[in-house]
Design a protein around this motif. Sequence first.
Motif, mmCIF file in Angstrom:
data_model
loop_
_atom_site.group_PDB
_atom_site.id
_atom_site.type_symbol
_atom_site.label_atom_id
_atom_site.label_comp_id
_atom_site.label_asym_id
_atom_site.label_seq_id
_atom_site.Cartn_x
_atom_site.Cartn_y
_atom_site.Cartn_z
ATOM 1 N N SER A 133 0.833 -1.208 0.000
ATOM 2 C CA SER A 133 0.000 0.000 0.000
ATOM 3 C C SER A 133 0.862 1.249 0.000
ATOM 4 O O SER A 133 0.541 2.246 -0.661
ATOM 5 C CB SER A 133 -0.936 -0.004 1.210
ATOM 6 N N ASN A 134 1.972 1.227 0.753
ATOM 7 C CA ASN A 134 2.900 2.358 0.727
ATOM 8 C C ASN A 134 3.411 2.613 -0.684
ATOM 9 O O ASN A 134 3.482 3.759 -1.139
ATOM 10 C CB ASN A 134 4.092 2.090 1.654
ATOM 11 N N ALA A 135 3.789 1.531 -1.381
ATOM 12 C CA ALA A 135 4.291 1.675 -2.749
ATOM 13 C C ALA A 135 3.220 2.247 -3.663
ATOM 14 O O ALA A 135 3.465 3.184 -4.440
ATOM 15 C CB ALA A 135 4.777 0.327 -3.271
ATOM 16 N N SER A 136 2.009 1.714 -3.569
ATOM 17 C CA SER A 136 0.913 2.190 -4.414
ATOM 18 C C SER A 136 0.585 3.650 -4.132
ATOM 19 O O SER A 136 0.470 4.471 -5.051
ATOM 20 C CB SER A 136 -0.324 1.321 -4.180
ATOM 21 N N ASN A 137 0.447 4.001 -2.858
ATOM 22 C CA ASN A 137 0.118 5.380 -2.490
ATOM 23 C C ASN A 137 1.244 6.356 -2.839
ATOM 24 O O ASN A 137 0.999 7.552 -3.029
ATOM 25 C CB ASN A 137 -0.179 5.469 -0.989
ATOM 26 N N SER A 138 2.471 5.855 -2.931
ATOM 27 C CA SER A 138 3.621 6.703 -3.253
ATOM 28 C C SER A 138 3.794 6.903 -4.752
ATOM 29 O O SER A 138 4.688 7.643 -5.177
ATOM 30 C CB SER A 138 4.903 6.094 -2.670
ATOM 31 N N GLY A 139 2.986 6.223 -5.557
ATOM 32 C CA GLY A 139 3.081 6.381 -7.000
ATOM 33 C C GLY A 139 4.092 5.470 -7.658
ATOM 34 O O GLY A 139 4.438 5.662 -8.828
ATOM 35 N N ILE A 140 4.573 4.472 -6.956
ATOM 36 C CA ILE A 140 5.510 3.513 -7.547
ATOM 37 C C ILE A 140 4.712 2.437 -8.266
ATOM 38 O O ILE A 140 3.876 1.768 -7.655
ATOM 39 C CB ILE A 140 6.410 2.899 -6.463
ATOM 40 N N ASP A 141 4.973 2.275 -9.559
ATOM 41 C CA ASP A 141 4.146 1.360 -10.343
ATOM 42 C C ASP A 141 4.880 0.102 -10.799
ATOM 43 O O ASP A 141 4.316 -0.721 -11.513
ATOM 44 C CB ASP A 141 3.573 2.078 -11.571
ATOM 45 N N THR A 142 6.133 -0.085 -10.381
ATOM 46 C CA THR A 142 6.887 -1.281 -10.734
ATOM 47 C C THR A 142 7.455 -1.887 -9.460
ATOM 48 O O THR A 142 8.279 -1.269 -8.782
ATOM 49 C CB THR A 142 8.037 -0.946 -11.711
ATOM 50 N N VAL A 143 6.993 -3.092 -9.128
ATOM 51 C CA VAL A 143 7.330 -3.713 -7.850
ATOM 52 C C VAL A 143 7.717 -5.168 -8.069
ATOM 53 O O VAL A 143 6.972 -5.935 -8.688
ATOM 54 C CB VAL A 143 6.142 -3.643 -6.866
ATOM 55 N N GLY A 144 8.876 -5.542 -7.557
ATOM 56 C CA GLY A 144 9.273 -6.946 -7.529
ATOM 57 C C GLY A 144 9.127 -7.476 -6.114
ATOM 58 O O GLY A 144 9.582 -6.839 -5.165
ATOM 59 N N SER A 198 -3.690 -6.356 -8.625
ATOM 60 C CA SER A 198 -4.787 -5.416 -8.876
ATOM 61 C C SER A 198 -5.388 -4.853 -7.594
ATOM 62 O O SER A 198 -5.924 -3.746 -7.592
ATOM 63 C CB SER A 198 -5.883 -6.096 -9.703
ATOM 64 N N ALA A 199 -5.295 -5.596 -6.484
ATOM 65 C CA ALA A 199 -5.861 -5.106 -5.219
ATOM 66 C C ALA A 199 -5.181 -3.830 -4.751
ATOM 67 O O ALA A 199 -5.775 -3.033 -4.017
ATOM 68 C CB ALA A 199 -5.741 -6.181 -4.143
ATOM 69 N N TRP A 200 -3.943 -3.612 -5.197
ATOM 70 C CA TRP A 200 -3.181 -2.418 -4.814
ATOM 71 C C TRP A 200 -3.005 -1.463 -5.997
ATOM 72 O O TRP A 200 -2.217 -0.534 -5.933
ATOM 73 C CB TRP A 200 -1.816 -2.827 -4.265
ATOM 74 N N GLY A 201 -3.735 -1.737 -7.074
ATOM 75 C CA GLY A 201 -3.610 -0.910 -8.267
ATOM 76 C C GLY A 201 -2.286 -1.094 -8.964
ATOM 77 O O GLY A 201 -1.804 -0.181 -9.647
ATOM 78 N N LEU A 202 -1.695 -2.263 -8.838
ATOM 79 C CA LEU A 202 -0.367 -2.518 -9.390
ATOM 80 C C LEU A 202 -0.425 -3.618 -10.450
ATOM 81 O O LEU A 202 0.304 -4.614 -10.385
ATOM 82 C CB LEU A 202 0.600 -2.913 -8.267
ATOM 83 N N ASN A 203 -1.301 -3.469 -11.410
ATOM 84 C CA ASN A 203 -1.429 -4.457 -12.481
ATOM 85 C C ASN A 203 -1.305 -3.795 -13.849
ATOM 86 O O ASN A 203 -2.056 -4.079 -14.769
ATOM 87 C CB ASN A 203 -2.750 -5.213 -12.360
ATOM 88 N N TYR A 204 -0.333 -2.879 -13.955
ATOM 89 C CA TYR A 204 -0.114 -2.176 -15.216
ATOM 90 C C TYR A 204 0.540 -3.099 -16.240
ATOM 91 O O TYR A 204 1.387 -3.922 -15.906
ATOM 92 C CB TYR A 204 0.801 -0.965 -15.010
ATOM 93 N N LYS A 205 0.190 -2.905 -17.497
ATOM 94 C CA LYS A 205 0.833 -3.647 -18.574
ATOM 95 C C LYS A 205 2.289 -3.221 -18.682
ATOM 96 O O LYS A 205 2.600 -2.049 -18.830
ATOM 97 C CB LYS A 205 0.109 -3.400 -19.898
ATOM 98 N N GLY A 206 3.189 -4.191 -18.596
ATOM 99 C CA GLY A 206 4.608 -3.899 -18.703
ATOM 100 C C GLY A 206 5.230 -3.394 -17.414
ATOM 101 O O GLY A 206 6.445 -3.196 -17.334
ATOM 102 N N LYS A 207 4.386 -3.153 -16.385
ATOM 103 C CA LYS A 207 4.907 -2.695 -15.100
ATOM 104 C C LYS A 207 4.278 -3.561 -14.016
ATOM 105 O O LYS A 207 4.312 -4.770 -14.083
ATOM 106 C CB LYS A 207 4.596 -1.204 -14.905
#
Length: 403
Positions: A43-54, A72-81
């Motif tokens: 959630s910290n990563a998502s709220n901070s605007g970080i869109d690429t997470v390993g 997707s639950a954290w808004g982190l399901n971008y194509k290519g990211k």
Amino acid sequence: MCKCVAMILAGGQGVRLEPLTTNEAKPALGFGGKYKIIDWTLSNASNSGIDTVGVLTQYQPLELNRYIADGSAWGLNYKGKGITILPPYVDSKSNSWYLGTANAIYQNIKYIDSCDAEYVLVLSGDHVYRMDYSKMLEHHIRKGVTATVAVIDVPKKEASRFGIMKVNKYDEIIEFQEKPKNPDSTLASMGVYIFTWNTLKRQLIIDANNKNSANDFGKNVIPQYLSSGERISVFKHDGYWMDVGTIDSYYRANMDALTNRLSLDSSFWKLFGNFKNYNPSFVSKSANISNSLVCEGSIVSGDIKKSIISPKCNIAEGACVENSILSDGAKVGSGAKIYNAILSKDVVIGKDAVIGELGGEITVIGQDVRVSSGVRVPAGYKAEINVTKTIQTDSEDKKKKLG
């Protein structure tokens, strides 16, 4: 933030949290009823605007992998990211598990290179806190350093438990002490780092070729940075932070969620999670609930005080749960008393059983354990198998796990 990739270390075995971690990784443990520990970092990563997470997994990864899914639950399901699960793997150069925090990042150099990242944010998946990583990255760039370590000021008497930083007037680290007996500072590392990638990549390769290294950021890489003349800044965090690596810290952090020390509800910094769809909880007229969290799917007919009740729990009439944490699916029989305890998933407590004692040490009942009716399990025990008789506490056996 597209220049920065976050790497979350989520493969720890969590030995000090057993038996809670016998069947799942530490970051996958429940928190605050409906969340998991890793939700804080994601959630910290998502709220901070970080869109690429390993997410680097290793020990008991099944539950964690299923929970994270596509991000997707954290808004982190971008194509290519978005989110990528990164377990250890075998190739022509590596055939081992992650040997340490630094080695885990080293084994994923190709992944970070593929993200075309300028900066790497290294995080732990088992810490509870809110932080805007974008502000930390801005600080890192503004200071013109190659590494930044997030720190928190801790009481002097607790400083020896942490990696301690001594800084100059520019808030740059001049000395790092790993769990010193007589600390000269109270600035403790939070295990949150930002590195300029080209420098970190070089330092990781040096560390990997050092046969005497423990391949750890705190023990090896940060001191290596200092000895090579690299400038390292500190980023001071003044909010809540807890490393939930022990039974005591896990329990305290959950209890803090019942106070204003750690709010689970924040409109400006939302805590996300991958939740299942359960029916609303049912509270009967015989129930008495105060200062507690009761999650969906639970049936409550007994008394609950200052406790966290996870989804699908069942507390029978006449039962009492106080100062305790009940994980998913736990069942408490009529007349049973639960005090200062943690009940893992699908635990069944028989009628009139007594678990723990008020004001005593934390008692832990492991996953799927059955405690027979009328049995007393004293404070401080860790039960990993079914308990069919009252346990005595006046011997050294109290320090051992049941079995």
